[in-house]
Design a protein around this motif. Structure first.
Motif, short mmCIF file in Angstrom:
data_model
loop_
_atom_site.label_atom_id
_atom_site.label_comp_id
_atom_site.label_asym_id
_atom_site.label_seq_id
_atom_site.Cartn_x
_atom_site.Cartn_y
_atom_site.Cartn_z
N ARG A 172 37.04 29.80 -2.13
CA ARG A 172 36.48 30.41 -0.92
C ARG A 172 35.10 30.99 -1.21
O ARG A 172 34.17 30.88 -0.40
CB ARG A 172 37.44 31.51 -0.44
CG ARG A 172 37.20 31.94 0.99
CD ARG A 172 38.47 32.56 1.57
NE ARG A 172 38.21 33.03 2.92
CZ ARG A 172 37.88 34.27 3.22
NH1 ARG A 172 37.74 35.17 2.27
NH2 ARG A 172 37.67 34.63 4.49
N HIS B 246 40.73 29.62 5.34
CA HIS B 246 40.87 30.80 6.20
C HIS B 246 42.25 31.40 5.99
O HIS B 246 43.25 30.66 5.85
CB HIS B 246 40.69 30.44 7.68
CG HIS B 246 39.30 30.01 8.01
ND1 HIS B 246 38.25 30.91 8.16
CD2 HIS B 246 38.77 28.78 8.22
CE1 HIS B 246 37.14 30.25 8.45
NE2 HIS B 246 37.43 28.95 8.49
N ALA C 138 43.80 39.00 2.47
CA ALA C 138 42.69 38.15 2.94
C ALA C 138 41.47 38.26 2.03
O ALA C 138 40.75 37.26 1.85
CB ALA C 138 42.32 38.52 4.37
N ASP D 132 41.20 35.98 8.45
CA ASP D 132 40.39 36.51 7.36
C ASP D 132 40.38 38.03 7.36
O ASP D 132 39.37 38.68 7.09
CB ASP D 132 38.96 35.96 7.43
CG ASP D 132 38.94 34.44 7.33
OD1 ASP D 132 39.79 33.88 6.60
OD2 ASP D 132 38.10 33.80 8.01
#
Length: 320
Positions: free
Chosen positions: A316, A199, A281, A217
């Motif tokens: 991710r 995150h 992000a 995020d």
């Protein structure tokens, strides 16, 4: 008729030699002429004085030459030693730089593409930022976090200064929500990062009214004010990754330790715009902090904490 022996001395022309001749003479004499050398006459006083003075002059010249040679030798030795010292210093600097470049280039594709792993909840695993902070009237701190520790992920980072160990702290301790401390004042943040996935977290704060924002995020999930309003962040402290400081740089509590992985801890002395935070992000932009950049050589790991290569966006994407 017997003849008596007669001697006659003759002087040789142009010499001081004389010849003595004699007749008859006894048994082994042979009667031939014999040359004899007179004793040498002593040198005149004037000549002795001239020679003495000349010897003194030559001795003085020799002593001066020896002194000059010794001085040249000493200078050469000093120059050689100085040159050797400068050469060794230059070589040492080059070797350090080469080692630094090799470590950075071989371990990570770029200086920011690494993560710090704190795999066990102890009071001795941590990371340390080698740079400190200037006095600041606002800040933004961003980082990637990955943790599934319970209860609470612990302390991702803390900044302590003399007289105030809790100058800036981000902590999730026990069953409490994530909290931001500024000058030991507390704000609870509406963040949730304990699912074991990466995150991106950003927190902004300004001394004006103590206004703060919390992003997860790329999305701003909460704001607030009155968090240490009009308090300037003090300079010259210590930033610790993974532990909460009770004194500057130490006295850690294992129950408050961060367990997990973190990366790209960056800090700015201003409030970043939402667009900048969203870009980091979603991996479309990377901005190193202007006061604390995430660089391999700026982060040291202690107590068994480790560094490893990182490709956050790929990890991710895989996690999702």
């Amino acid at each position: 008729q017997q003849q008596q022996q007669q001697q006659q001395q003759l002087r040789l022309p142009g010499t001081n030699l004389s010849l003595t001749s004699g007749g008859g003479g006894g048994g082994g004499g042979g009667g031939g002429p014999v040359a004899s050398l007179p004793p040498l006459a002593p040198l005149p006083t004037e000549l002795r004085e001239v020679l003495r003075q000349r010897l003194e002059v030559l001795e003085g010249q020799l002593l001066r030459k020896v002194s000059e040679l010794e001085e040249e030798k000493s200078q050469l030795l000093n120059e050689t030693a100085g040159h050797r010292q400068r050469t060794e210093s230059m070589l040492s600097s080059l070797l350090e730089r080469i080692t630094e470049l090799e470590r950075t280039n071989n371990a990570f594709k770029s200086p920011e593409d690494f993560k710090v792993s704190l795999s066990v909840r102890t009071n001795y695993l941590f990371g340390r930022i080698k740079k400190s902070l200037p006095e600041m009237y606002a800040f933004t701190v961003c980082m990637w976090l990955k943790s599934s520790a319970s209860p609470g992920i612990g302390t991702p980072f803390s900044y302590g200064v003399p007289g105030q160990a809790n100058e800036i702290v981000l902590i999730e301790w026990g069953n409490n929500p994530i909290e931001l401390l500024v000058n030991d004042k507390v704000a609870q943040l509406p963040l949730s990062v304990s699912d074991g996935r990466w995150h991106h977290i950003c927190i902004t704060w300004t001394t004006r009214d103590g206004f703060w924002e919390a992003y997860q995020d790329g999305e701003r999930l909460g704001t607030g004010d009155n968090l240490a309003p009009w308090h300037p962040i003090k300079p010259g402290g210590v930033i610790i990754l993974g532990q909460e400081q009770d004194i500057v740089g130490g006295r850690f509590d294992a129950t408050q330790a961060f367990v997990g992985e973190m990366s790209q801890f960056n800090m700015w002395d201003r409030v970043l715009r939402p667009g900048d935070i969203i870009g980091m992000a979603n991996c479309s932009a990377y901005m190193p902090g202007n006061v604390i950049p995430w660089v391999d050589t700026n982060v040291e790991v202690m107590g068994g904490a480790t560094k490893a290569p990182l490709e956050i966006c790929e990890e991710r994407a895989f996690d999702s």
